[in-house]
Structure formats: C-alpha cells, structure tokens
Design a protein around this motif. Structure first.
Motif, PDB file in Angstrom:
ATOM      1  N   ASP A 165       0.846  -1.188   0.000  1.00 17.92           N
ATOM      2  CA  ASP A 165       0.000   0.000   0.000  1.00 17.92           C
ATOM      3  C   ASP A 165       0.881   1.237   0.000  1.00 17.92           C
ATOM      4  O   ASP A 165       1.467   1.570   1.023  1.00 17.92           O
ATOM      5  CB  ASP A 165      -0.914  -0.026   1.231  1.00 17.92           C
ATOM      6  N   GLU A 166       1.011   1.897  -1.137  1.00 11.68           N
ATOM      7  CA  GLU A 166       1.845   3.092  -1.269  1.00 11.68           C
ATOM      8  C   GLU A 166       3.219   2.857  -0.629  1.00 11.68           C
ATOM      9  O   GLU A 166       3.640   3.619   0.233  1.00 11.68           O
ATOM     10  CB  GLU A 166       1.170   4.294  -0.578  1.00 11.68           C
ATOM     11  N   PRO A 167       3.939   1.811  -1.068  1.00 17.75           N
ATOM     12  CA  PRO A 167       5.152   1.423  -0.329  1.00 17.75           C
ATOM     13  C   PRO A 167       6.259   2.469  -0.364  1.00 17.75           C
ATOM     14  O   PRO A 167       7.132   2.464   0.489  1.00 17.75           O
ATOM     15  CB  PRO A 167       5.592   0.139  -1.029  1.00 17.75           C
ATOM     16  N   THR A 168       6.221   3.362  -1.355  1.00 14.60           N
ATOM     17  CA  THR A 168       7.346   4.299  -1.483  1.00 14.60           C
ATOM     18  C   THR A 168       6.919   5.755  -1.388  1.00 14.60           C
ATOM     19  O   THR A 168       7.718   6.657  -1.608  1.00 14.60           O
ATOM     20  CB  THR A 168       8.063   4.094  -2.833  1.00 14.60           C
ATOM     21  N   SER A 169       5.648   5.983  -1.061  1.00 12.58           N
ATOM     22  CA  SER A 169       5.151   7.362  -1.091  1.00 12.58           C
ATOM     23  C   SER A 169       5.788   8.253  -0.037  1.00 12.58           C
ATOM     24  O   SER A 169       5.744   9.473  -0.145  1.00 12.58           O
ATOM     25  CB  SER A 169       3.635   7.379  -0.921  1.00 12.58           C
ATOM     26  N   ALA A 170       6.374   7.641   1.004  1.00  9.12           N
ATOM     27  CA  ALA A 170       6.984   8.460   2.045  1.00  9.12           C
ATOM     28  C   ALA A 170       8.507   8.518   1.878  1.00  9.12           C
ATOM     29  O   ALA A 170       9.208   8.988   2.758  1.00  9.12           O
ATOM     30  CB  ALA A 170       6.624   7.894   3.419  1.00  9.12           C
ATOM     31  N   LEU A 171       9.005   8.039   0.726  1.00 12.21           N
ATOM     32  CA  LEU A 171      10.467   7.943   0.560  1.00 12.21           C
ATOM     33  C   LEU A 171      10.967   8.882  -0.533  1.00 12.21           C
ATOM     34  O   LEU A 171      10.214   9.272  -1.426  1.00 12.21           O
ATOM     35  CB  LEU A 171      10.830   6.499   0.180  1.00 12.21           C
ATOM     36  N   ASP A 172      12.241   9.223  -0.477  1.00  8.06           N
ATOM     37  CA  ASP A 172      12.817  10.079  -1.522  1.00  8.06           C
ATOM     38  C   ASP A 172      13.085   9.232  -2.780  1.00  8.06           C
ATOM     39  O   ASP A 172      13.091   8.008  -2.715  1.00  8.06           O
ATOM     40  CB  ASP A 172      14.082  10.770  -1.016  1.00  8.06           C
ATOM     41  N   PRO A 173      13.286   9.881  -3.941  1.00  4.03           N
ATOM     42  CA  PRO A 173      13.369   9.138  -5.215  1.00  4.03           C
ATOM     43  C   PRO A 173      14.428   8.037  -5.239  1.00  4.03           C
ATOM     44  O   PRO A 173      14.141   6.933  -5.699  1.00  4.03           O
ATOM     45  CB  PRO A 173      13.708  10.235  -6.231  1.00  4.03           C
TER      46      PRO A 173
END
Lengths: 349, 225
Positions: A165-173
């Motif tokens: 569920d949105e696994p990377t939405s809180a991470l930088d590119p």
C-alpha cells in the motif's frame, strides 16, 4: 492467484451513503506484479482494507489461491490473513521492538518457538540486506531501511501474496527505486504475486507487469502494461507515456503518434516525408522502455493548409496506422486534457 | 548545637516519625499495587470497547466511562469519609493504614484508568492495523502491541499516580489512616510543634522527588521512539 468479484463497499455517513467501491472485478495471476493506480479519493485505501478484511466488504468476494476470504469466519480469518504479506506506506513497525523482534512478530503470533523464529527472522533480514541491524530499534533507521524491515516482516509467514500500500510514497526518489527493485526481485525469486497500490505512475512503470486504473470506486481501464501503454488515447497510456509540455503555437493540424517495438526505432518524421514529400514539425516527443518494449510517442504538427488535401491529416493518420503505428488527429483541448491526466496520475515529466 | 540536641530529644521525631513514615509507605505501596492493577484493567477495557476499538461494546464503554467520571468528580476528602461504612464492611475496620488503602484505591484507580486509556490511544492505528493484518488475536494485540508500544506513557502515568497517592495518603491520615499526614496534623497543627511539621514536609518532598526521578529514569529506558 488473486480473484476479486464484484466487490462493493458502502459506508454510511449519517443519512448519506457513500459508495467507496462500486463493483471491482480483478484477477491477478500468480507471479504477476499488478499495479492499482488512482488519485486520492478513488477508493485505493478502501480497496486495501477490504482485501485484508480489515473492513468487511458490503458485497462481493475476494479469494486468494481459491480460498474465499470475504465469507471466512473470524477464526479462519486469522489464518487467511497470514497468507497475505502486507507492506504499509509508513512501515508501521513496533517502536518497542528491535528490528529482529519486528520481523519475528508474525511468527510469534502463530506460536513458533523462539529459536525457529529467530533463525527465520535473520534469514529474512539477509534477504532485504539488513543483517547488521537486527539489534537496532526502528527509530534508529532511515525511512528506506524501515521499509525494508517492513518487507522482511511481511514475508515472515511465507505468504503467497504481497500487498503493498503506497510502499514508497513516504520515501525520496533514490530510496524509492531501491525499495521497488527489492520488491521486484523478491517477486521473481519467491514466485510471489504482488499487488501494488499507488498514486505514482513511476512505481507502475518501474515494477509492474499489469495495471488497473481505479476511479470513483471502479476499475475503468486496465491490462498488461505494454498493451495498455499502446492503447493511444487511453488515460493510462497518457500517464504511462507522457509528453513534455508542447508549445501549441502552430496553425496546422496536430497528430499524435505512438510506435512500439521496431517502429519506435524509426524516425517518424522521416517516414512521413518519404511518403508525402513534406516535412512535419515534432512539437513534443518521448522515447521510453516499458517492460522491455521500446515506445516512441510524438506530437506532430502538419504544415498549415494540409487539411482536406490528399496528403492531409486523415491521410497521414491512415498511412501511419497501416505501417504499424498508432496515430490519431488531436485538437488542442485533447492534448491539454492528456497532459492533465498524466499530471493527475503522477506520470507527468 | 543546642537546637540539634533538642531535635534528637524530641520523641515525636525519633519515635513517631519513623513509624509514621513506614505507615505512609505501606499505604502508598498497597493502594499503589491495587490502583495499578485495577486501573490498568479498566483502562484497557475502556480503550478496547470504545467505538472503533478492537472489540467495540457500546454499553460497557458508556457504563464504565460514567462510573469513572462519577468517582473522579467526588473530591477525595469527601470520598474517604463517605466510604467509611464500606471500608468497615470490607476490611473489618475503618482505622489504620490498611483501611485507608480502600478509599485510596477507589479514589485513584479511575484516574489511572483514564491515563492508561489516553496512553493506549496514542499508539498509532496503523501499528494496530499491521498487527491485525499479520493475524494477531485481540489478546495478542493488547499484550504484544498496545501495552508495549504505550509503555513510556504508561510508566509516566504510574509515576503521576504514585505521586498523587502520596498526597492522598496524607489526607487519609486525618481520618485515622495514620502515616505522615496524621503526624503533621497531631504534632505540627494541634501541638504547634514546628520541627515536626518541617520534618514531615521535607520527607514528603524527598519521597515525591524520588518517585519522579525513578519514574523518569524508567521512561527513558523503555522509550525507543
């Protein structure tokens, strides 16, 4: 294999009924990495909660490898949930436990002995590249490391399905790409079926083999990634293969062209010049590889006054279609709408 | 050193004070244990039965919440007097440190229950969702997720509750509970023995500081956030 049939979820808000999911039908074959994309409010969170049965759907069915989840009794539900590994946007680790304790947690609740779960947790930490951090607490880790622990934990109970569920939405590119590669790699190595819920087309492009577009509680478009991308004019295609912002200052007719495979390697303006004898202006273009296939996407401006002639827009489109391209004449409004769609789904350049 | 020898010759300080101190510790200790056990149970039930909780039971939540609010709205000075018949029935006497523990527990357990509820509510819902998705039973979520994750807040709540108990125990002393409260009242107030009054205050201050200091140390040790 995940099979979702006519899944509906209706919330009551006082007197009002809010339809969050309006009849979702979806089949994800074993081993596939399927992306479900939609902007906020499309029903993504509700879908996740219904897939894990955190919320009971109003009607419809969810089954994993043939076993039905939506009608399972509470006791069976615990077993059923253990067949789904889930990765959350914010990892949702237990702050009071070490990394090792977090990864061992799913095994602890199933009653595995301490030696067994420690060994398994160590093995999983090795799999996600965090073997040196087993005694650390989550607060001592970076966002990307926390998400790796979350992935290791999701795999602890040997699930057949990984739900992200949105696994990377809180991470930088940069961290995002590392996590996505890890998910893709684990799916290949362990034969996992993966469902990734996201609002970013980048995530879909990077790891998915198939994709669905969720809008207002329905799946409105979807299919194998390369097929969806070559469906010129669809919203998913516009978002998967976005064009850079073009200056639409020409009076001539606009033609959008999409070539994939061998056709993508031939300059389309040359093809047109060879046939019609007049050049075209390329207003915008992009070339991208999706799931191993090359796509060349162009917005062309034909010479002013070409309309209605034998070498006009209709003739150019027909010629391109015959030669393996997907092509269509576009109005300025249509070009701008496509640009908006791409932005909406996080695919704009 | 005349005043010091006078102090040492004062039997109120050399004999009554140590005895009163022990009585205070007994009151705080016994009622503390009961308060923590009962308050923790009530706090967990409050949190779990709340709307949107792990096991929503509306009537139980409303009932428990009402009982706690009623108990908390009665000032302790009144509660301890009102509870005298109940105390006499329960432990056979309404005098002494053991009897005082009854009203102390009833007076502080609801307060602690609310603090427990607040601490548990601060555990992010995502953490609880994760535990549910991993197939945890409700009991496992309470024992392995809610309580450990809320531990820093819970320890801080225990500290606050114990400090409050020290204060209440002095009040209980006035109606026969014994302890430092009674000593200060009998000697300091009725006999104008200033030395006893000051000594009592100093001991109370040190006791409260000690509880707070130990509590803060434990919070730091269990807080991994």
């Amino acid at each position: 294999m995940i099979s979702i049939r006519d899944l509906r979820k209706v919330y009551r808000q006082g007197e009002r009924e809010v339809v969050a999911l309006d009849g979702i039908d979806l089949t994800v074959p074993t081993g596939a990495v399927h992306g479900i994309i939609g902007h906020s409010g499309a029903g993504k969170s509700t879908l996740v909660r219904c897939l894990t049965l955190l919320d009971r759907p109003t009607s419809g069915s969810v089954s994993i490898d043939g076993s039905e989840l939506s009608t399972a009794a509470d006791r069976d539900l615990l077993q059923a949930r253990r067949r789904i590994g889930m990765v959350f946007q914010h990892a949702n680790l237990l702050d009071s436990r070490t990394v090792l304790g977090n990864v061992a947690y799913p095994l602890e609740v199933t009653g595995q002995d301490k030696a067994g779960r420690t060994a398994r947790a160590r093995e999983l930490l090795g799999l996600v590249g965090l073997e040196d951090y087993e005694a650390s607490y989550p607060s001592q880790l970076s966002g990307g490391q926390r998400q790796r622990v979350g992935i290791a934990r999701a795999l602890a109970s040997d699930p057949r399905v990984l739900l992200c569920d949105e696994p990377t939405s809180a991470l930088d590119p940069a961290t995002t790409d590392g996590i996505l590669e890890l998910i893709r790699d684990l799916s290949d190595r362990l034969g996992l079926t993966v469902v990734v819920i996201t609002h970013e087309m980048h995530v879909v492009k990077k790891i998915c083999t198939s994709v669905s577009l969720l809008d207002q509680g329905r799946i409105v478009e979807g299919g194998v990634l390369t097929e969806v991308a070559s469906d010129l004019g669809s919203r998913l295609s516009a978002a998967l293969l976005p064009l850079p912002e073009a200056a639409l200052d020409t009076a001539g007719p606009l033609v959008e062209v999409l070539g994939h495979g061998p056709a993508a390697d031939v300059p389309v303006s040359t093809v047109i010049k060879d046939r019609f004898g007049h050049g075209v202006r390329v207003l915008a273009g992009s070339v991208e590889d999706l799931a191993g296939v090359r796509f060349a996407h162009h917005l062309l401006a034909l010479p002013d006054g070409a309309e209605g002639r034998t070498d006009g827009a209709d003739a150019v489109v027909a010629f391109l279609e015959q030669n393996g391209y997907r092509a269509a004449q576009r109005t300025r409004t249509q070009v701008e709408t496509a640009q908006g769609t791409a932005q909406d789904l996080g695919g704009a350049q | 050193m005349n005043w010091f020898q006078e102090l040492l010759a004062n039997p109120a300080l050399t004999e009554a004070l140590p005895e009163a101190f022990v009585e205070t510790l007994v009151m705080v200790g016994i009622s503390g244990v009961f308060t923590l056990v009962i308050g923790l149970a009530l706090g967990v039930i409050l949190h779990v039965t709340a709307p949107g909780g792990l096991r929503p039971v509306s009537w139980l939540h409303v009932l428990l919440s009402a009982v706690i609010n009623v108990t908390r709205s009665i000032p302790y000075a009144i509660l301890m007097v009102a509870l005298i018949p109940f105390t006499a029935w329960l432990v056979g006497t309404s005098i002494g440190p053991i009897a005082a523990c009854v009203s102390l527990t009833i007076g502080t357990a609801p307060f602690f229950a609310r603090l427990v509820e607040t601490s548990l509510r601060e555990v992010p819902s995502g953490t609880v969702d994760a535990a549910r998705v991993m197939g945890s039973t409700r009991g496992q979520i309470v024992r392995k997720v809610l309580l450990p994750e809320a531990m820093p807040g819970l320890v801080a709540s225990i500290t606050t509750t114990l400090v409050m108990l020290v204060g209440y125990s002095a009040m209980a002393g006035l109606i026969g509970g014994g302890g430092l409260g009674r000593l200060a009242y009998n000697y300091g107030y009725q006999r104008f023995d200033t030395a006893v009054m000051i000594a009592t205050i100093v001991i109370m201050v040190i006791l409260v500081q000690l509880i707070q200091w130990i509590g803060d140390r434990i919070v730091r040790a269990v807080d991994h956030r």
